[in-house]
Scaffold this motif. Structure first.
Motif, PDB file in Angstrom:
ATOM      1  N   ALA A  61      52.139 -12.779 -10.055  1.00  0.00           N
ATOM      2  CA  ALA A  61      52.673 -11.614  -9.343  1.00  0.00           C
ATOM      3  C   ALA A  61      53.873 -11.966  -8.466  1.00  0.00           C
ATOM      4  O   ALA A  61      54.786 -11.164  -8.317  1.00  0.00           O
ATOM      5  CB  ALA A  61      51.573 -10.974  -8.500  1.00  0.00           C
ATOM      6  N   MET A  62      53.886 -13.193  -7.907  1.00  0.00           N
ATOM      7  CA  MET A  62      54.995 -13.537  -7.017  1.00  0.00           C
ATOM      8  C   MET A  62      56.325 -13.687  -7.760  1.00  0.00           C
ATOM      9  O   MET A  62      57.382 -13.765  -7.139  1.00  0.00           O
ATOM     10  CB  MET A  62      54.682 -14.793  -6.208  1.00  0.00           C
ATOM     11  CG  MET A  62      54.667 -16.071  -6.965  1.00  0.00           C
ATOM     12  SD  MET A  62      54.449 -17.425  -5.793  1.00  0.00           S
ATOM     13  CE  MET A  62      53.512 -18.553  -6.786  1.00  0.00           C
ATOM     14  N   PHE A  63      56.300 -13.736  -9.080  1.00  0.00           N
ATOM     15  CA  PHE A  63      57.528 -13.827  -9.866  1.00  0.00           C
ATOM     16  C   PHE A  63      57.868 -12.499 -10.537  1.00  0.00           C
ATOM     17  O   PHE A  63      58.676 -12.446 -11.451  1.00  0.00           O
ATOM     18  CB  PHE A  63      57.412 -14.928 -10.920  1.00  0.00           C
ATOM     19  CG  PHE A  63      57.246 -16.297 -10.321  1.00  0.00           C
ATOM     20  CD1 PHE A  63      58.273 -16.867  -9.577  1.00  0.00           C
ATOM     21  CD2 PHE A  63      56.069 -16.996 -10.468  1.00  0.00           C
ATOM     22  CE1 PHE A  63      58.125 -18.122  -9.009  1.00  0.00           C
ATOM     23  CE2 PHE A  63      55.914 -18.257  -9.904  1.00  0.00           C
ATOM     24  CZ  PHE A  63      56.938 -18.812  -9.174  1.00  0.00           C
ATOM     25  N   GLN A  64      57.251 -11.429 -10.046  1.00  0.00           N
ATOM     26  CA  GLN A  64      57.531 -10.100 -10.578  1.00  0.00           C
ATOM     27  C   GLN A  64      59.011  -9.787 -10.417  1.00  0.00           C
ATOM     28  O   GLN A  64      59.601 -10.070  -9.374  1.00  0.00           O
ATOM     29  CB  GLN A  64      56.697  -9.067  -9.812  1.00  0.00           C
ATOM     30  CG  GLN A  64      57.083  -7.642 -10.089  1.00  0.00           C
ATOM     31  CD  GLN A  64      56.405  -6.669  -9.122  1.00  0.00           C
ATOM     32  OE1 GLN A  64      55.540  -7.038  -8.351  1.00  0.00           O
ATOM     33  NE2 GLN A  64      56.830  -5.434  -9.170  1.00  0.00           N
ATOM     34  N   PRO A  65      59.649  -9.233 -11.435  1.00  0.00           N
ATOM     35  CA  PRO A  65      61.075  -8.888 -11.307  1.00  0.00           C
ATOM     36  C   PRO A  65      61.285  -7.829 -10.231  1.00  0.00           C
ATOM     37  O   PRO A  65      60.404  -7.032  -9.951  1.00  0.00           O
ATOM     38  CB  PRO A  65      61.445  -8.328 -12.682  1.00  0.00           C
ATOM     39  CG  PRO A  65      60.294  -8.569 -13.574  1.00  0.00           C
ATOM     40  CD  PRO A  65      59.108  -8.893 -12.737  1.00  0.00           C
ATOM     41  N   VAL A  66      62.462  -7.832  -9.664  1.00  0.00           N
ATOM     42  CA  VAL A  66      62.827  -6.782  -8.714  1.00  0.00           C
ATOM     43  C   VAL A  66      62.869  -5.478  -9.504  1.00  0.00           C
ATOM     44  O   VAL A  66      63.571  -5.392 -10.520  1.00  0.00           O
ATOM     45  CB  VAL A  66      64.202  -7.070  -8.065  1.00  0.00           C
ATOM     46  CG1 VAL A  66      64.572  -5.962  -7.092  1.00  0.00           C
ATOM     47  CG2 VAL A  66      64.203  -8.431  -7.384  1.00  0.00           C
ATOM     48  N   GLN A  92      65.699 -15.904 -12.498  1.00  0.00           N
ATOM     49  CA  GLN A  92      65.447 -17.172 -13.183  1.00  0.00           C
ATOM     50  C   GLN A  92      66.388 -18.259 -12.663  1.00  0.00           C
ATOM     51  O   GLN A  92      65.988 -19.404 -12.494  1.00  0.00           O
ATOM     52  CB  GLN A  92      65.575 -16.975 -14.689  1.00  0.00           C
ATOM     53  CG  GLN A  92      64.435 -16.105 -15.223  1.00  0.00           C
ATOM     54  CD  GLN A  92      64.745 -15.474 -16.543  1.00  0.00           C
ATOM     55  OE1 GLN A  92      65.675 -14.693 -16.641  1.00  0.00           O
ATOM     56  NE2 GLN A  92      63.966 -15.806 -17.544  1.00  0.00           N
ATOM     57  N   LEU A  93      67.647 -17.893 -12.388  1.00  0.00           N
ATOM     58  CA  LEU A  93      68.580 -18.854 -11.812  1.00  0.00           C
ATOM     59  C   LEU A  93      68.186 -19.198 -10.372  1.00  0.00           C
ATOM     60  O   LEU A  93      68.304 -20.343  -9.955  1.00  0.00           O
ATOM     61  CB  LEU A  93      70.008 -18.306 -11.868  1.00  0.00           C
ATOM     62  CG  LEU A  93      70.604 -18.231 -13.266  1.00  0.00           C
ATOM     63  CD1 LEU A  93      71.916 -17.451 -13.247  1.00  0.00           C
ATOM     64  CD2 LEU A  93      70.804 -19.621 -13.850  1.00  0.00           C
ATOM     65  N   LEU A  94      67.704 -18.217  -9.628  1.00  0.00           N
ATOM     66  CA  LEU A  94      67.236 -18.478  -8.267  1.00  0.00           C
ATOM     67  C   LEU A  94      66.052 -19.438  -8.289  1.00  0.00           C
ATOM     68  O   LEU A  94      65.983 -20.381  -7.493  1.00  0.00           O
ATOM     69  CB  LEU A  94      66.857 -17.161  -7.586  1.00  0.00           C
ATOM     70  CG  LEU A  94      66.381 -17.239  -6.140  1.00  0.00           C
ATOM     71  CD1 LEU A  94      67.446 -17.858  -5.239  1.00  0.00           C
ATOM     72  CD2 LEU A  94      65.998 -15.851  -5.648  1.00  0.00           C
ATOM     73  N   PHE A  95      65.137 -19.234  -9.217  1.00  0.00           N
ATOM     74  CA  PHE A  95      63.986 -20.130  -9.383  1.00  0.00           C
ATOM     75  C   PHE A  95      64.464 -21.551  -9.697  1.00  0.00           C
ATOM     76  O   PHE A  95      63.992 -22.524  -9.116  1.00  0.00           O
ATOM     77  CB  PHE A  95      63.088 -19.601 -10.511  1.00  0.00           C
ATOM     78  CG  PHE A  95      61.878 -20.451 -10.788  1.00  0.00           C
ATOM     79  CD1 PHE A  95      60.748 -20.350 -10.004  1.00  0.00           C
ATOM     80  CD2 PHE A  95      61.874 -21.341 -11.849  1.00  0.00           C
ATOM     81  CE1 PHE A  95      59.625 -21.129 -10.255  1.00  0.00           C
ATOM     82  CE2 PHE A  95      60.764 -22.127 -12.120  1.00  0.00           C
ATOM     83  CZ  PHE A  95      59.628 -22.014 -11.321  1.00  0.00           C
ATOM     84  N   ALA A  96      65.422 -21.668 -10.612  1.00  0.00           N
ATOM     85  CA  ALA A  96      65.966 -22.984 -10.962  1.00  0.00           C
ATOM     86  C   ALA A  96      66.634 -23.619  -9.743  1.00  0.00           C
ATOM     87  O   ALA A  96      66.478 -24.818  -9.506  1.00  0.00           O
ATOM     88  CB  ALA A  96      66.951 -22.859 -12.120  1.00  0.00           C
ATOM     89  N   PHE A  97      67.352 -22.822  -8.958  1.00  0.00           N
ATOM     90  CA  PHE A  97      68.041 -23.351  -7.776  1.00  0.00           C
ATOM     91  C   PHE A  97      67.049 -23.904  -6.755  1.00  0.00           C
ATOM     92  O   PHE A  97      67.218 -25.019  -6.270  1.00  0.00           O
ATOM     93  CB  PHE A  97      68.907 -22.269  -7.125  1.00  0.00           C
ATOM     94  CG  PHE A  97      69.577 -22.726  -5.863  1.00  0.00           C
ATOM     95  CD1 PHE A  97      70.800 -23.364  -5.913  1.00  0.00           C
ATOM     96  CD2 PHE A  97      68.979 -22.545  -4.623  1.00  0.00           C
ATOM     97  CE1 PHE A  97      71.426 -23.811  -4.755  1.00  0.00           C
ATOM     98  CE2 PHE A  97      69.588 -22.987  -3.463  1.00  0.00           C
ATOM     99  CZ  PHE A  97      70.809 -23.624  -3.532  1.00  0.00           C
ATOM    100  N   VAL A  98      66.023 -23.129  -6.411  1.00  0.00           N
ATOM    101  CA  VAL A  98      65.097 -23.593  -5.367  1.00  0.00           C
ATOM    102  C   VAL A  98      64.290 -24.804  -5.824  1.00  0.00           C
ATOM    103  O   VAL A  98      63.777 -25.544  -4.993  1.00  0.00           O
ATOM    104  CB  VAL A  98      64.162 -22.470  -4.837  1.00  0.00           C
ATOM    105  CG1 VAL A  98      64.955 -21.352  -4.200  1.00  0.00           C
ATOM    106  CG2 VAL A  98      63.249 -21.942  -5.908  1.00  0.00           C
ATOM    107  N   ASN A  99      64.214 -25.027  -7.123  1.00  0.00           N
ATOM    108  CA  ASN A  99      63.490 -26.184  -7.644  1.00  0.00           C
ATOM    109  C   ASN A  99      64.408 -27.342  -8.040  1.00  0.00           C
ATOM    110  O   ASN A  99      63.943 -28.361  -8.542  1.00  0.00           O
ATOM    111  CB  ASN A  99      62.609 -25.769  -8.827  1.00  0.00           C
ATOM    112  CG  ASN A  99      61.441 -24.929  -8.371  1.00  0.00           C
ATOM    113  OD1 ASN A  99      60.544 -25.418  -7.697  1.00  0.00           O
ATOM    114  ND2 ASN A  99      61.471 -23.644  -8.684  1.00  0.00           N
ATOM    115  N   ALA A 100      65.705 -27.185  -7.827  1.00  0.00           N
ATOM    116  CA  ALA A 100      66.671 -28.234  -8.179  1.00  0.00           C
ATOM    117  C   ALA A 100      66.769 -29.247  -7.043  1.00  0.00           C
ATOM    118  O   ALA A 100      66.443 -28.952  -5.888  1.00  0.00           O
ATOM    119  CB  ALA A 100      68.042 -27.609  -8.440  1.00  0.00           C
TER     120      ALA A 100
END
Length: 156
Positions: A61-66, A92-100
């Motif tokens: 649920a926390m990855f639900q699209p806006v 998806q790019l934001l997810f990649a950024f915070v995990n980079a």
């Protein structure tokens, strides 16, 4: 309230590629402009991807699209779509950024994020950033509205 974390400092940009110059304008920000004539089909600029988002986010649920209705902004004019919305791929790019790692984050943050504040895209991004902040999502903990707004402009 969650503590606000700071983004890593942006990496230095360095000189523009051959054949291009960097112009900075108060009203539109930075632009790369051709410094010479280029032949039809000649390569002007080649960049490597800094981030590749996952094909899809985890089914939690926390990855639900806006929701589209949250970010919908009417567009004026003839020959344009009636409205713009926030592109779900940007999460998806934001997810990649915070995990980079921090080096990749610094390289991403050196990209130009100027956007006319009253543009439909900017207004849609503001709505998306506010929706994400309001949800207090664990994977975005510590990121302020200002940081999310900037990151989402980078991915637009």
């Amino acid at each position: 309230a969650a503590e606000e974390c700071e983004l890593v400092p942006a990496a230095e940009r360095g000189p523009p590629p051959d054949g291009l110059i960097l112009e900075i304008h108060a009203d539109v920000g930075e632009r790369l402009v051709a410094a010479r004539s280029f032949a039809a089909g000649e390569l002007l600029l080649r960049e490597q991807f800094l981030l590749l988002g996952p094909a899809q986010l985890p089914p939690l649920a926390m990855f639900q699209p806006v929701p589209e209705e949250v970010t919908k902004v009417a567009m004026a004019g003839v020959g344009f779509p009636a409205a713009t919305t926030f592109d779900r791929a940007h999460l998806q790019l934001l997810f990649a950024f915070v995990n980079a790692d921090s080096k990749v984050q610094a390289d991403v943050l050196r990209m130009q994020d100027d956007m006319a504040p009253a543009s439909e895209a900017a207004l849609s991004i503001v709505k998306a950033a506010q929706w994400l902040v309001d949800r207090q999502l664990p994977w975005l903990s510590g990121l302020s509205f200002t940081a999310l707004d900037r990151l989402l402009r980078l991915f637009c």
